[in-house]
Design a protein around this motif. Structure first.
Motif, PDB file in Angstrom:
ATOM      1  N   PRO A 265      73.431  34.678 -35.766  1.00 27.95           N
ATOM      2  CA  PRO A 265      72.276  34.513 -36.640  1.00 27.95           C
ATOM      3  C   PRO A 265      72.540  33.479 -37.727  1.00 27.95           C
ATOM      4  N   ASN A 266      71.480  33.028 -38.378  1.00 32.07           N
ATOM      5  CA  ASN A 266      71.643  32.139 -39.526  1.00 32.07           C
ATOM      6  C   ASN A 266      72.517  32.813 -40.575  1.00 32.07           C
ATOM      7  N   GLY A 267      73.441  32.043 -41.138  1.00 36.48           N
ATOM      8  CA  GLY A 267      74.325  32.584 -42.163  1.00 36.48           C
ATOM      9  C   GLY A 267      75.505  33.369 -41.634  1.00 36.48           C
TER      10      GLY A 267
ATOM     11  N   LYS B 118      78.955  30.141 -38.701  1.00 36.57           N
ATOM     12  CA  LYS B 118      79.274  29.206 -37.616  1.00 36.57           C
ATOM     13  C   LYS B 118      79.668  27.822 -38.156  1.00 36.57           C
ATOM     14  N   THR B 119      78.827  27.255 -39.018  1.00 37.79           N
ATOM     15  CA  THR B 119      79.138  25.931 -39.558  1.00 37.79           C
ATOM     16  C   THR B 119      80.366  25.984 -40.452  1.00 37.79           C
TER      17      THR B 119
ATOM     18  N   GLN C 252      74.289  19.244 -37.765  1.00 38.93           N
ATOM     19  CA  GLN C 252      72.938  19.753 -37.535  1.00 38.93           C
ATOM     20  C   GLN C 252      71.906  18.788 -38.097  1.00 38.93           C
TER      21      GLN C 252
ATOM     22  N   ASP D 291      77.192  20.440 -33.595  1.00 35.81           N
ATOM     23  CA  ASP D 291      76.536  21.420 -34.462  1.00 35.81           C
ATOM     24  C   ASP D 291      75.024  21.330 -34.268  1.00 35.81           C
ATOM     25  N   GLU D 292      74.457  22.311 -33.573  1.00 34.31           N
ATOM     26  CA  GLU D 292      73.016  22.376 -33.295  1.00 34.31           C
ATOM     27  C   GLU D 292      72.486  21.065 -32.692  1.00 34.31           C
TER      28      GLU D 292
ATOM     29  N   ALA E 286      68.673  20.814 -32.150  1.00 34.21           N
ATOM     30  CA  ALA E 286      67.768  21.057 -33.276  1.00 34.21           C
ATOM     31  C   ALA E 286      66.715  19.962 -33.365  1.00 34.21           C
TER      32      ALA E 286
ATOM     33  N   HIS F  87      71.271  27.426 -31.220  1.00 32.20           N
ATOM     34  CA  HIS F  87      70.340  28.545 -31.233  1.00 32.20           C
ATOM     35  C   HIS F  87      69.479  28.590 -29.971  1.00 32.20           C
TER      36      HIS F  87
ATOM     37  N   ASN G  19      78.807  37.357 -36.524  1.00 35.61           N
ATOM     38  CA  ASN G  19      77.822  38.074 -37.337  1.00 35.61           C
ATOM     39  C   ASN G  19      78.501  38.451 -38.647  1.00 35.61           C
TER      40      ASN G  19
ATOM     41  N   TYR H 260      71.707  39.896 -32.609  1.00 38.71           N
ATOM     42  CA  TYR H 260      71.388  38.471 -32.570  1.00 38.71           C
ATOM     43  C   TYR H 260      70.022  38.182 -31.970  1.00 38.71           C
TER      44      TYR H 260
END
Length: 253
Positions: free
Chosen positions: A38-40, A43-44, A86, A177-178, A181, A211, A227, A250
């Protein structure tokens, strides 16, 4: 098959908040590996730890058997890790070819005097860099836009250019990274083909954050799910995406 990247007990805190805790992963040479969550989820932050943007509070990062923990970003890049972002980070006021040549400077060098005086060594190196850059651009069908400003490329081609620039540093491991996107479905399908091509034709190992589950399930051989900064699940893609914990935390089911 030998592991290219080995990460053990990696962790970092910001202001008392545990952003990444006890992160571990082993990625084999030539593997397409996914990092999702999930966001936050952190991962980054993991990418920033792997590339020297942040120094880990604890843990170890090994690339091809060499400990690169805590090295500076440029040192890690020279050791063999390159990345995209991203939010695309091109030199938008430079031409397409000059963006790629910027990545080549890790491996093509001439002295300051040669550059100032435009000595033969300077012109020889510039010619070699231009030829190499055009080879990379042709792989991504960007050679006809070599003299365009990077800012004037369509969004999907900017993504390709960022990957081409990363490959110009001649990495062993490419972090994406993404990469999908902001892309429409057709661009995403084309991106999947591009990622497979890079892996197969550049002898590349790829770790990506994404994602888009269609892209993840379509190209990733193994996954780690984060997570709240901790590993929730890890293993072959089909098994991970069918894990009840992953579906609940997720996928939101």
């Amino acid at each position: 098959m030998a592991a290219l990247l080995e990460v053990k007990n990696l962790g970092i805190s910001f202001g008392g908040l545990r952003a990444v805790d006890d992160f571990e992963v082993s990625i084999k040479k030539g593997q397409l590996y996914g990092l999702i969550g999930p966001n936050g989820a952190g991962k980054t932050t993991v990418f920033n730890l792997l590339t020297g943007v942040y120094k880990p509070s604890e843990g170890m990062i090994s690339l091809d058997g060499i400990n690169i923990t805590g090295l500076k970003t440029i040192e890690i890049n020279r050791a063999g890790i390159a990345r995209t972002f991203q939010n695309i980070r091109l030199f938008k006021d430079l031409s397409v070819i000059d963006n790629v040549k910027a990545g080549l400077h890790n491996h093509y060098k001439y002295s300051t005097i040669e550059g100032i005086l435009r000595m033969p060594g300077y012109f020889k190196m510039e010619k070699e860099m231009t030829e190499k850059a055009m080879e990379l651009l042709s792989v991504f069908e960007l050679d006809e836009e070599a003299d365009y400003l990077a800012a004037n490329l369509p969004y999907g081609k900017q993504r390709k250019l960022e990957i081409a620039r990363a490959l110009a540093t001649e990495p062993k491991l490419l972090l994406l990274d993404e990469p999908a996107a902001g892309m429409n479905p057709n661009e995403t399908l084309e991106l999947m083909d591009t990622i497979r091509f890079v892996r197969d034709n550049f002898d590349m190992t790829i770790l990506l954050i994404e994602h888009d589950m269609k892209l993840v399930s379509g190209i990733c051989e193994e996954l780690t799910v984060l997570n709240f900064g901790r590993i929730l699940a890890q293993g072959p893609t089909s098994a991970v995406l069918n894990d009840p914990q992953v579906i609940t935390a997720y996928l939101g089911e």
